[in-house]
Scaffold this active site. Structure first.
Site, PDB file in Angstrom:
ATOM      1  CB  CYS A  12     -26.230  43.354 -62.610  1.00  0.00           C
ATOM      2  SG  CYS A  12     -25.670  42.706 -61.029  1.00  0.00           S
ATOM      3  CB  CYS A  15     -25.294  46.562 -57.975  1.00  0.00           C
ATOM      4  SG  CYS A  15     -23.993  45.686 -58.812  1.00  0.00           S
ATOM      5  CG  ASP A 416     -66.758  64.775 -63.133  1.00  0.00           C
ATOM      6  OD1 ASP A 416     -67.871  64.881 -62.612  1.00  0.00           O
ATOM      7  OD2 ASP A 416     -66.060  65.747 -63.481  1.00  0.00           O
ATOM      8  CG  ASP A 609     -62.445  68.491 -61.463  1.00  0.00           C
ATOM      9  OD1 ASP A 609     -61.793  68.881 -60.472  1.00  0.00           O
ATOM     10  OD2 ASP A 609     -63.674  68.515 -61.536  1.00  0.00           O
TER      11      ASP A 609
END
Lengths: 720, 72
Positions: A12, A15, A416, A609
């Site tokens: 779980c 842990c 852009d 970009d």
């Protein structure tokens, strides 16, 4: 150095967080991140000595690690153990309250039950009892501890009654055994784990299908002949042949042949891409109808496909902020449940009226069994794994849960222009020849003359003519007028081609209607008479307009920031209906403008970009990098849209919102399960004359909670 | 046979001249090359199907520029 390992044996989320906590305490460990859903862990350690200390620590905590992080290991003995323990449980049940109940003397019956329950308790349920022992030694608890304590309590209580019957009567213990509860609890935990594993595996389907894309073999030129070799033996510079319909084994450049290649697995674009000599090809893509030979440029872990796999694996380990709350809750959860369970035991012993010991033990077990925090631990990671994995197959690389979370708060997006909202390469956007001239004839002559020029606009005109299948011819005479255009004799006519200045120089009257189109105008005069014009510009992407409209409908402010002048910028802004524009900006100024918008309390996403807009992308709250048409690469941005399909900005936002919704539902579901059902398991309903919850039912409810959460996460697959 | 002429800028001396001659004559379509440094002219005799643009490009690749062709 970063180490990636697979960790098995985690039951779980507690842990995962206890590994994180313990490993971070080691000196030399800068960062530790463990993902319960993918069973993987990432550690940032100083050197390899620390690495072995980390491995040692994880083993000491009772988990196993392995380095094979490629194919996800199948382990399936869970279901076998379920069947064995289930059959034992059925026998136990029939002895306790079924058809075999009265076949034996009571004492013999109990001893038989003891013999049947013993292997289930100690052998099949070994991992639960081991973690109970670990808890007694170290005080660290997890879900297995709860199951271990519950089943051990049931088993030991029943054993005592079986073998020390007289003593138990004199102590006033309720004469009832819970052997069948031991069997059923362990069976149902195994069954629940099995379904959970299955669903978890399904959530990792996307990553597995990326891994399956890579070819196993390659046809490589060796001593003048093509031989099939293992892909791991391919080295850079090898000449590789790919047959029609075959898979490209590695990345490279085409040196012979031409074919349409299906790159949809990498870019999400379904149209095949035509590859000619000199074009890049990518491992994992599928060849079209003709054979191609290419030279290997990138092999092994350096190929684009491997980079995607790495990226997605990392993304799936990245936890959203909301997960940290869930982790925190679940790390307090097991200790809290232990306290609550003992409280239940004590309260029943103090205030119970009849069957005191029986009710106390039964409710104690039910609380321990129902309170597993698994569902809480699975709520977020499974959703993130499904979302990032699915998106990667659709050409969107999402940096992880944090990114999905951030995307939901964005209320301004900066775009852009060149290459993002527009195609990013000059092309003829308008062509009209008036008078009674032959349009294609003029175009052929003009394009043939433009071959003499090295101007970038010339290339656009030549491509435009070639797209119309025109064959170019040779000019007889030419003169290049710098900064104006070209004068040339071709096909028996004299042409003057260029801007306004060259028409003035040759005293040619410009006779045209005013045009609103923004771009570079190329005027054409034939035999000293104006015949028409071409306009070269950067075309707006076809789906940009609907994308902007969609964002505005969501109440997101849209900005255009461009290095181009105001006329060009405004034309794009008005065409697409953006809210704001800033023109004439340098790349570094873009970052400053983003900061200004952020100061007005906006959460800003930048779409640009990856290379030119890097400073602005870094400044934005969320960065989305657009890949360009030919070169696909992963950037450091939060999101990479592999091929520049601008519409994916919207589908990404949809996915992010949908995923966060599912995460919240999951957390709600698992908290409801735990907070509502724990009191019921403790027997609170008895106060209101209601029923008690038998331990077996508690184990069924616990299994269902995890399964419902994982199943809910799988719904994200329908979002994209 | 046909003649093609260019105005070539950047030719300064006999070495430039030799470089262009050598390069052009390596093209089997071109049979004769006449270069006048004062006039900045390069006139060549070549097969009818020789491409003006290819010849122009091959001279430009040597580092010279050609603003116009000559009527020859």
């Amino acid at each position: 150095m970063l180490i990636n390992v697979k960790v098995s044996g985690m039951s779980c989320a507690s842990c995962a967080s206890s590994i994180e906590n313990e490993v971070s305490k080691l000196t030399g460990v800068n960062n530790a991140s463990v993902n319960f859903a993918t069973e993987s862990a990432k550690f940032d350690v100083v050197d390899s000595e620390v690495q072995s200390a980390v491995e040692e620590k994880i083993k000491q905590l009772g988990y196993e690690i392995s380095f094979e992080n490629t194919e996800i290991k199948e382990k399936n003995n869970g279901i076998k153990l379920f069947w064995v323990s289930f059959i034992f449980s059925i026998l136990l049940f029939s002895l306790e309250m079924g058809p075999l109940k009265n076949t034996f003397k009571l004492q013999t019956n109990y001893i038989l039950q003891f013999l049947l329950a013993l292997p289930v308790w100690i052998y099949i349920g070994n991992k639960f009892q081991r973690s109970l022992l670990a808890f007694l030694k170290t005080g660290r608890s997890n879900m297995n501890t709860l199951i271990g304590l519950g089943t051990s309590a049931a088993f030991l209580y029943s054993t005592f009654i079986t073998f020390f019957n007289d003593l138990s009567i004199s102590w006033g213990l309720t004469q009832k055994v819970y052997f069948e509860a031991v069997g059923f609890i362990i069976s149902f935990v195994f069954l629940g784990n099995y379904f959970e594993e299955k669903a978890k595996k399904k959530s990792k389907d996307a990553l597995n299908s990326l891994l399956k894309l890579s070819a196993k073999n390659a046809l490589v030129l060796r001593d003048g002949e093509f031989v099939e070799i293992d892909i791991s033996d391919v080295s850079i510079g090898d000449v590789i042949r790919v047959l029609p319909g075959g898979k490209y084994p590695v990345d490279g450049k085409v040196i012979k042949g031409s074919s349409a290649v299906d790159e949809s697995m990498l870019s999400g674009e379904s149209l095949p891409v035509v590859k000619n000599i000199g074009d890049k090809v990518f491992g994992g893509t599928i060849n079209g109808d003709s054979a191609i030979e290419f030279s290997a440029k990138k092999v092994g872990s350096d190929t684009f496909l491997s980079h995607i796999v790495d990226f997605v694996e990392n993304a799936q380990n990245n936890k959203p902020e909301i997960q940290r709350y869930a982790d925190k809750i679940s790390s307090y959860f097991t200790p809290a449940v232990l306290v609550f369970a003992f409280l239940t035991l004590v309260l029943w012993l103090s205030f119970g009226s009849e069957n005191i010991w029986g009710n106390a033990v039964s409710n104690f077990i039910a609380v321990l069994v129902i309170a597993c925090p698994c569902a809480l631990g699975l709520a977020t990671p499974t959703a993130v794994v499904v979302a990032t994995g699915r998106a990667s197959l659709k050409g969107q690389l999402i940096g992880g849960g944090e990114v999905l979370e951030k995307a939901c708060n964005i209320n301004a997006i900066v775009f852009d222009k060149t290459g993002t909202l527009t195609e990013g390469r000059p092309q003829v956007i308008d062509f009209n020849i008036h008078k009674k001239e032959d349009e294609n004839g003029i175009l052929r002559d003009v394009a043939s003359i433009e071959k003499l020029s090295e101007h970038p606009l010339a290339k656009a005109v030549i491509n435009f003519a070639l797209e119309r299948d025109l064959t170019l011819i040779e000019p007889d005479f030419f003169e290049i007028h710098k900064g104006m255009g070209i004068e040339a004799d071709i096909n028996g006519a004299t042409y003057v081609i260029g801007n306004k200045k060259i028409l003035d120089k040759f005293e040619i009257k410009l006779d045209e209607e005013k045009s609103e189109i923004v771009g570079s105008y190329i005027y054409v005069a034939k035999n000293k008479e104006f015949v028409g014009k071409l306009i070269v510009g950067d075309k707006i992407k076809s789906n940009a307009k609907s994308m902007i409209q969609n964002l505005r409908d969501r109440g997101i402010e849209t900005w255009l920031i461009t290095g181009d002048n105001e006329i060009v910028g405004n034309a794009v802004k008005n065409e697409l209906g953006l809210n704001h524009i800033r023109a004439n900006t340098l790349p570094i100024e873009k970052a400053e403008i983003i900061e200004e918008i952020q100061k007005k309390n906006f959460k800003v996403a930048m779409v640009g970009d990856g290379i030119n807009d890097a400073p602005a992308l870094a400044k934005a709250d969320l960065s989305i990098a657009m890949g360009t048409g030919t070169d696909i690469a992963i950037s450091t941005s939060d999101v990479t849209i592999v091929k520049g399909d601008i519409e994916k900005v919207v589908s990404f936002l949809d996915l992010a919102e949908g995923t966060m919704r599912v995460i919240k539902q999951n957390l709600f579901l698992s908290l409801i399960y735990n907070t509502l059902l724990i009191p019921v398991a403790a027997g609170v309903l008895v106060i209101f004359n209601g029923p008690m919850m038998p331990p077996v039912l508690a184990s069924v409810a616990m299994g269902l909670s995890s399964i419902s959460v994982v199943t809910n996460s799988l719904r994200i697959r329908n979002l994209i | 046979m046909k003649k093609i002429g260019f105005l070539v800028e950047g030719m300064k001396c006999g070495a430039c001249k030799g470089k262009i001659e050598k390069s052009l004559l390596s093209n089997e379509n071109i049979s004769q090359v006449e270069i006048d440094l004062d006039e900045k002219s390069v006139i060549l005799e070549c097969a009818d199907d020789t491409s003006t643009i290819e010849v122009k490009t091959s001279i430009e690749e040597l580092g010279f520029s050609i603003p116009k062709s000559l009527r020859v």
